[in-house]
Design a protein around this motif. Structure first.
Motif, PDB file in Angstrom:
ATOM      1  N   GLY A 197       0.786  -1.224   0.000  1.00 20.97           N
ATOM      2  CA  GLY A 197       0.000   0.000   0.000  1.00 20.97           C
ATOM      3  C   GLY A 197       0.820   1.276   0.000  1.00 20.97           C
ATOM      4  N   ASP A 198       2.058   1.200   0.475  1.00 18.92           N
ATOM      5  CA  ASP A 198       2.913   2.396   0.529  1.00 18.92           C
ATOM      6  C   ASP A 198       3.897   2.473  -0.628  1.00 18.92           C
ATOM      7  N   ARG A 199       3.700   1.638  -1.664  1.00 24.52           N
ATOM      8  CA  ARG A 199       4.649   1.601  -2.784  1.00 24.52           C
ATOM      9  C   ARG A 199       4.015   2.058  -4.099  1.00 24.52           C
ATOM     10  N   GLY A 200       2.855   2.650  -4.042  1.00 22.11           N
ATOM     11  CA  GLY A 200       2.133   2.994  -5.262  1.00 22.11           C
ATOM     12  C   GLY A 200       2.870   3.936  -6.179  1.00 22.11           C
ATOM     13  N   HIS A 201       3.665   4.848  -5.639  1.00 24.95           N
ATOM     14  CA  HIS A 201       4.341   5.848  -6.465  1.00 24.95           C
ATOM     15  C   HIS A 201       5.790   5.465  -6.783  1.00 24.95           C
ATOM     16  N   HIS A 202       6.141   4.234  -6.480  1.00 23.67           N
ATOM     17  CA  HIS A 202       7.476   3.738  -6.824  1.00 23.67           C
ATOM     18  C   HIS A 202       7.463   3.132  -8.229  1.00 23.67           C
ATOM     19  N   TYR A 203       8.565   3.300  -8.933  1.00 23.14           N
ATOM     20  CA  TYR A 203       8.728   2.683 -10.248  1.00 23.14           C
ATOM     21  C   TYR A 203       9.293   1.276 -10.073  1.00 23.14           C
ATOM     22  N   PRO A 204       9.094   0.391 -11.073  1.00 28.42           N
ATOM     23  CA  PRO A 204       9.580  -0.984 -10.941  1.00 28.42           C
ATOM     24  C   PRO A 204      11.050  -1.083 -10.533  1.00 28.42           C
ATOM     25  N   ALA A 205      11.904  -0.210 -11.060  1.00 29.01           N
ATOM     26  CA  ALA A 205      13.334  -0.259 -10.734  1.00 29.01           C
ATOM     27  C   ALA A 205      13.598   0.038  -9.267  1.00 29.01           C
ATOM     28  N   GLU A 206      12.625   0.630  -8.587  1.00 27.06           N
ATOM     29  CA  GLU A 206      12.773   0.965  -7.171  1.00 27.06           C
ATOM     30  C   GLU A 206      12.196  -0.110  -6.265  1.00 27.06           C
ATOM     31  N   LEU A 207      11.717  -1.204  -6.860  1.00 32.05           N
ATOM     32  CA  LEU A 207      11.105  -2.290  -6.102  1.00 32.05           C
ATOM     33  C   LEU A 207      11.949  -3.555  -6.210  1.00 32.05           C
ATOM     34  N   SER A 208      11.895  -4.378  -5.182  1.00 24.86           N
ATOM     35  CA  SER A 208      12.576  -5.674  -5.231  1.00 24.86           C
ATOM     36  C   SER A 208      11.827  -6.595  -6.193  1.00 24.86           C
ATOM     37  N   GLY A 209      12.458  -7.711  -6.533  1.00 26.53           N
ATOM     38  CA  GLY A 209      11.805  -8.670  -7.418  1.00 26.53           C
ATOM     39  C   GLY A 209      10.494  -9.176  -6.852  1.00 26.53           C
ATOM     40  N   GLY A 210      10.478  -9.482  -5.569  1.00 21.94           N
ATOM     41  CA  GLY A 210       9.255  -9.960  -4.940  1.00 21.94           C
ATOM     42  C   GLY A 210       8.160  -8.910  -4.953  1.00 21.94           C
ATOM     43  N   GLN A 211       8.538  -7.660  -4.740  1.00 23.55           N
ATOM     44  CA  GLN A 211       7.557  -6.576  -4.782  1.00 23.55           C
ATOM     45  C   GLN A 211       7.023  -6.390  -6.199  1.00 23.55           C
ATOM     46  N   GLN A 212       7.907  -6.472  -7.195  1.00 22.77           N
ATOM     47  CA  GLN A 212       7.457  -6.356  -8.583  1.00 22.77           C
ATOM     48  C   GLN A 212       6.469  -7.468  -8.935  1.00 22.77           C
ATOM     49  N   GLN A 213       6.749  -8.674  -8.464  1.00 25.65           N
ATOM     50  CA  GLN A 213       5.843  -9.772  -8.780  1.00 25.65           C
ATOM     51  C   GLN A 213       4.492  -9.582  -8.103  1.00 25.65           C
ATOM     52  N   ARG A 214       4.478  -9.026  -6.911  1.00 30.45           N
ATOM     53  CA  ARG A 214       3.203  -8.757  -6.243  1.00 30.45           C
ATOM     54  C   ARG A 214       2.431  -7.650  -6.961  1.00 30.45           C
ATOM     55  N   VAL A 215       3.143  -6.668  -7.500  1.00 32.11           N
ATOM     56  CA  VAL A 215       2.478  -5.656  -8.328  1.00 32.11           C
ATOM     57  C   VAL A 215       1.895  -6.317  -9.580  1.00 32.11           C
ATOM     58  N   ALA A 216       2.625  -7.252 -10.166  1.00 38.13           N
ATOM     59  CA  ALA A 216       2.137  -7.959 -11.352  1.00 38.13           C
ATOM     60  C   ALA A 216       0.866  -8.739 -11.039  1.00 38.13           C
ATOM     61  N   ILE A 217       0.806  -9.347  -9.856  1.00 36.39           N
ATOM     62  CA  ILE A 217      -0.406 -10.058  -9.446  1.00 36.39           C
ATOM     63  C   ILE A 217      -1.559  -9.076  -9.292  1.00 36.39           C
ATOM     64  N   ALA A 218      -1.290  -7.934  -8.627  1.00 36.64           N
ATOM     65  CA  ALA A 218      -2.323  -6.914  -8.460  1.00 36.64           C
ATOM     66  C   ALA A 218      -2.808  -6.410  -9.818  1.00 36.64           C
ATOM     67  N   ARG A 219      -1.885  -6.252 -10.760  1.00 36.81           N
ATOM     68  CA  ARG A 219      -2.267  -5.797 -12.107  1.00 36.81           C
ATOM     69  C   ARG A 219      -3.210  -6.793 -12.769  1.00 36.81           C
ATOM     70  N   ALA A 220      -2.923  -8.085 -12.633  1.00 36.91           N
ATOM     71  CA  ALA A 220      -3.810  -9.098 -13.209  1.00 36.91           C
ATOM     72  C   ALA A 220      -5.180  -9.073 -12.539  1.00 36.91           C
ATOM     73  N   LEU A 221      -5.197  -8.886 -11.222  1.00 38.83           N
ATOM     74  CA  LEU A 221      -6.455  -8.865 -10.482  1.00 38.83           C
ATOM     75  C   LEU A 221      -7.302  -7.642 -10.818  1.00 38.83           C
ATOM     76  N   ALA A 222      -6.667  -6.574 -11.286  1.00 36.44           N
ATOM     77  CA  ALA A 222      -7.387  -5.341 -11.586  1.00 36.44           C
ATOM     78  C   ALA A 222      -8.433  -5.545 -12.682  1.00 36.44           C
ATOM     79  N   MET A 223      -8.256  -6.552 -13.520  1.00 36.69           N
ATOM     80  CA  MET A 223      -9.220  -6.828 -14.585  1.00 36.69           C
ATOM     81  C   MET A 223     -10.370  -7.715 -14.101  1.00 36.69           C
ATOM     82  N   GLN A 224     -10.383  -8.012 -12.803  1.00 35.52           N
ATOM     83  CA  GLN A 224     -11.439  -8.823 -12.182  1.00 35.52           C
ATOM     84  C   GLN A 224     -11.610 -10.168 -12.902  1.00 35.52           C
ATOM     85  N   PRO A 225     -10.537 -10.929 -12.999  1.00 30.98           N
ATOM     86  CA  PRO A 225     -10.598 -12.200 -13.733  1.00 30.98           C
ATOM     87  C   PRO A 225     -11.373 -13.268 -12.968  1.00 30.98           C
TER      88      PRO A 225
END
Length: 254
Positions: A141-169
């Protein structure tokens, strides 16, 4: 709405002379977690990509939520859908890749909000509010304004999961989502997937995380050389497999 989310009947796929899938039969019920296991080159990722028509099957039938993948049935024959129709059906299937595939020039928040705005025509403010809720859901919740390069691999993957969920699959596909992560980052991603499973999300997961498959999976499917060697309850398949090939594989990874 059907009880069966994914049904594969004799699914075949070849690349040139190489037949990668040799007649896959598999059923995933709504709300189940199906874990695909097996050595590299066994066809697991190819099958996953066939489910959302990133790869076209060369034989057999594949349905998601009762609808044929990439085809329609007319006059007793299969007819390939136009790309626009394929894309429309693909909206209901979320996919998370090994490599996170985030847009590097966008913040985490914008990565998540982009598809709902462009594809579903969700108002931008609403999409960003929902993106923030999804970031909180995956513990960022506190990483919304960070760019991918500023996130760890695990954080990037969690953002990727959130991105997939945003389409309400209605279905989530995971292609070895932890294989590119440092070991200490794997747990955070698996925790998000555990919560999704607990919430009833139907998931097909290509993974080498045997503990996850045993704990969370409803079905474990062991594939080798393009066929399903063994499938069933993970606690049986992973502790007392019936097939010698399954036993040989598990002896090397457990």
């Amino acid at each position: 709405m059907t009880a069966t989310m994914v049904r594969a009947e004799g699914v075949r796929k070849r690349f040139g002379r190489l037949e990668v899938l040799k007649g896959i039969d598999l059923t995933v019920e709504r709300g189940q977690v199906c874990c695909l296991l097996g050595p590299s080159g066994s066809g697991k990722s190819t099958f996953l990509r066939c489910i959302n028509h990133l790869e076209k099957v060369d034989g057999g039938r594949l349905t998601v939520d009762g609808a044929l993948v990439g085809h329609r049935l007319h006059g007793g024959r299969l007819h390939e859908l136009r790309e626009r129709e394929v894309a429309a059906r693909r909206r209901d299937i979320g996919m998370v890749f090994q490599r996170f595939n985030l847009f590097p020039h966008m913040t985490a928040l914008d990565n998540i909000a982009e598809a709902p705005v462009r594809v579903r025509r969700v108002p931008k403010r609403e999409a960003r509010e929902q993106a923030q809720l999804l970031l909180e859901q995956v513990g960022l919740g506190d990483r919304g304004h960070h760019y991918p390069a500023e996130l760890s691999g695990g954080q990037q993957q969690r953002v990727a999961i959130a991105r997939a969920l945003a389409m309400q699959p209605t279905l989530m596909l995971f292609d070895e989502p932890t294989s590119a992560l440092d070991p200490e980052l794997v747990g955070d991603v698996l925790d998000v997937m555990r919560r999704l499973a607990a919430d009833g999300m139907t998931m097909v997961v290509v993974t080498h995380e045997i503990g996850f498959a045993r704990e969370v999976g409803d079905t474990a499917v062991f594939m080798d050389q393009g066929v399903v060697v063994e499938a069933g309850d993970p606690r049986r398949v992973l502790t007392d497999p019936e097939q010698e090939r399954t036993r040989a594989f598990l002896s090397k990874v457990l």
